[in-house]
Design an enzyme around this catalytic site. Sequence first.
Site, PDB file in Angstrom:
ATOM      1  N   SER A 161     -10.989  -0.770  -1.527  1.00  0.00           N
ATOM      2  CA  SER A 161      -9.741  -0.742  -0.755  1.00  0.00           C
ATOM      3  C   SER A 161     -10.001  -0.985   0.716  1.00  0.00           C
ATOM      4  O   SER A 161      -9.170  -1.553   1.426  1.00  0.00           O
ATOM      5  CB  SER A 161      -9.043   0.615  -0.913  1.00  0.00           C
ATOM      6  OG  SER A 161      -8.292   0.684  -2.086  1.00  0.00           O
ATOM      7  N   HIS A 179      -3.783   6.206   3.149  1.00  0.00           N
ATOM      8  CA  HIS A 179      -4.437   4.996   2.658  1.00  0.00           C
ATOM      9  C   HIS A 179      -3.859   3.733   3.295  1.00  0.00           C
ATOM     10  O   HIS A 179      -4.592   2.840   3.744  1.00  0.00           O
ATOM     11  CB  HIS A 179      -4.313   4.947   1.138  1.00  0.00           C
ATOM     12  CG  HIS A 179      -5.168   3.924   0.459  1.00  0.00           C
ATOM     13  ND1 HIS A 179      -4.804   2.606   0.364  1.00  0.00           N
ATOM     14  CD2 HIS A 179      -6.363   4.026  -0.187  1.00  0.00           C
ATOM     15  CE1 HIS A 179      -5.737   1.941  -0.313  1.00  0.00           C
ATOM     16  NE2 HIS A 179      -6.693   2.779  -0.654  1.00  0.00           N
ATOM     17  N   ASP A 182       0.843  -1.188   0.000  1.00  0.00           N
ATOM     18  CA  ASP A 182       0.000   0.000   0.000  1.00  0.00           C
ATOM     19  C   ASP A 182       0.884   1.246   0.000  1.00  0.00           C
ATOM     20  O   ASP A 182       1.984   1.215  -0.533  1.00  0.00           O
ATOM     21  CB  ASP A 182      -0.930  -0.038   1.226  1.00  0.00           C
ATOM     22  CG  ASP A 182      -2.298   0.556   0.943  1.00  0.00           C
ATOM     23  OD1 ASP A 182      -2.363   1.777   0.717  1.00  0.00           O
ATOM     24  OD2 ASP A 182      -3.292  -0.184   0.947  1.00  0.00           O
TER      25      ASP A 182
END
Length: 774
Positions: A552, A225, A152
């Site tokens: 996600s 994220h 990620d």
Amino acid sequence: MHRFLLMLLFPFSDNRPMMFFRSFVVFFFLIFFTSNVSSHKQTYVIHTVATSTKHIVTSLYNSFQTENIHDDEFSLPEIHYIYENAMSGFSATLTDDQLETVKNTKGFISAYPDELLSLHTTYSHEFLGLEYGIGLWNETSLSSDVIIGLVDTGISPEHVSFRDTHMTPVPSRWRGSCDEGTNFSSSSCNKKIIGASAFYKGYESIVGKINETTDFRSARDAQGHGTHTASTAAGGIVPKANYFGQAKGLASGMRFTSRIAAYKACWALGCANTDVIAAIDRAILDGVDVISLSLGGSSRPFYVDPVAIAGFGAMQKNIFVSCSAGNSGPTASTVSNGAPWLMTVAASYTDRTFPAIVRIGNRKSLVGSSLYKGKSLKNLSLAFNRTAGEGSGAVFCIRDSLKRELVEGKIVICLRGASGRTAKGEEVKRSGGAAMLLVSTEAEGEELLADPHVLPAVSIGFSDGKTLLTYLAGAANATAAVRFRGTAYGATAPMVAAFSSRGPSVAGPEVAKPDIAAPGMNILAGWSPFSSPSLLRSDPRRVQFNIISGTSMACPHISGIAALIKSVHGDWSPAMIKSAIMTTARITDNRNRPIGDRGAAGAESAATAFAFGAGHVDPTRAVDPGLVYDTSTVDYLNYLCSLNYTSQRILLFSGTNYTCPSNGGVLSPGDLNYPSFAVNFVNGANLKTVRYKRTVTNVGSPACEYMAHVEEPKGVKVRVEPKVLKFQKVRERLSYTVSFDAEASRNTSSSSFGVLVWMCDMYNVRSPISVTWE
């Protein structure tokens, strides 16, 4: 000189892992000696026979002897990574001539250009029925060491979700490291975050050098994220977590005692394939149990899909790989990461909402979603399109499209599309608008996103949006008032999010995708202190937890649940874990009705297998599924044979020569021992019957007699032989066949859905059936 470079590449005669040392040193020397880079250079992923990588790189450098090093156009190749675990090969930036040299070298299999993949972007554990001390969250299952590797944007090591209080020492089997880099030292890791690495050579070869004023060439997360997905999968328990008072409660990862290994391969503009492969390659070597990939590209044949190829390598090492399905829904056949050895995860709603009531001038009330927690807005004038700005961009509120003299002090209506949702709010605020109503188009359906906007803003679904715009068109002085209700619970859920990518899979239509749905809408989880919640540079706010949406967010839920199952069943294969999750999924919501689909404009219809796969994950049931569909590496290779892959293409996955069975084995792609059925009929063709074989393994009660129950898809007769499976012991394997008989040919493309359930006592082993006429 080239001999010296070769020594740096291959300092040892054995195959000990020196990938990162080699690539770093070579990259340094290549940059040092390269002063004039050819405009024809491009970065490639290069697949080789397992024993040929060193030979090919050696041949590439030996070719320098025929080059004119004084030529202004001369340029050395740049070797970025040597892949030894996820696949066999390397990545390099090459000229056209250098690529031809590689292609003409013995042991070369294939090459394709690198490209950027995109990211598919508290309370959910409670919604999924996980409670401390009970069921899967009992002391025994939480005490075993399971390591989750996340590829990620990195991680924020100081975050409260990653504290290692009361954790046992790092397991001795761990082979990873905590790599130092910008604003990240070896002490940034602990007994929770046990590994951290960064991969950026592919990204920089495409985009250029990373701007370290906005990001870090290290595992530190500058975007948020990666911190969000890591805390969702394995973050520790944090009481009173919230976003500016919204969604306040206990935040926890799905398996909060798991170790975390962070592999940063995603940056501001995306994730380079070469870096993602390198990250998976390292994760396999380090010894992770689960790999979580909240990223992807468009659907493509598996032999040119780096995630599929690298994921196959992980599966061979008994590593469970979970991937996001993509955010291109509700359009059909948009699902990505569709290889059958990957778990493909769709996104759903929980019953937690953030309602806002918009009361327009004709006294009609519209229900939307908002994270704003402030005073209600009294009647304010509405501005939209030509009454808000000039040009076609005003309807979408794109940058510099609104006029202050038209929108100041008003509520501005913006349609979704053409720019980011929070960027629209930024434009409204910059222009003096008091608030924003963000309206979904027909393509987005009844989606109600709660975004971290920089001003009061409400997301409105397509139906209410039509009501709003109809009123606006007929009113001389249109107004609206907004009441913000904060956090609410008890909404109808789960429900498939409209943005969640849909099947059937383009790359492998004989395997139904996605596999499963998990919470991915308005998820509260950890965030980076270096990024605003809106991801806007103009936003000065910083938060410990943020609320965002996407597949996600759904993917790490499944990654954590897979870690929970693995902690109970340490000897289960990735296919067995996937099967358990799929065959125990729920298909009804909290009102005991079929799970709905937000992607249907105007009204919510029942979700199908192309929207949520086998259904919505139920972790408590998944730990004791009764029967599982196990699938071996050979089974998957035979599946590739059934796709008519050449021996060279199969070599990309197998690593060594594999001979497809001439008799027996997989007869068709649909014969893969998968927990679902995808049947494809061709309109007008003579073939009216399709027959698939399956084998189930008993992991439940030693003696159990399962009976087949079928709900037939419309237009298809289904026959199961035998109709009863009698098991006498645990791990016994029994086989059955299913015949699908099309009642009549159809003139148009269409689909219908059914289900096969094997029932014995408490067990209901459910497999969805999807039938498509083309």
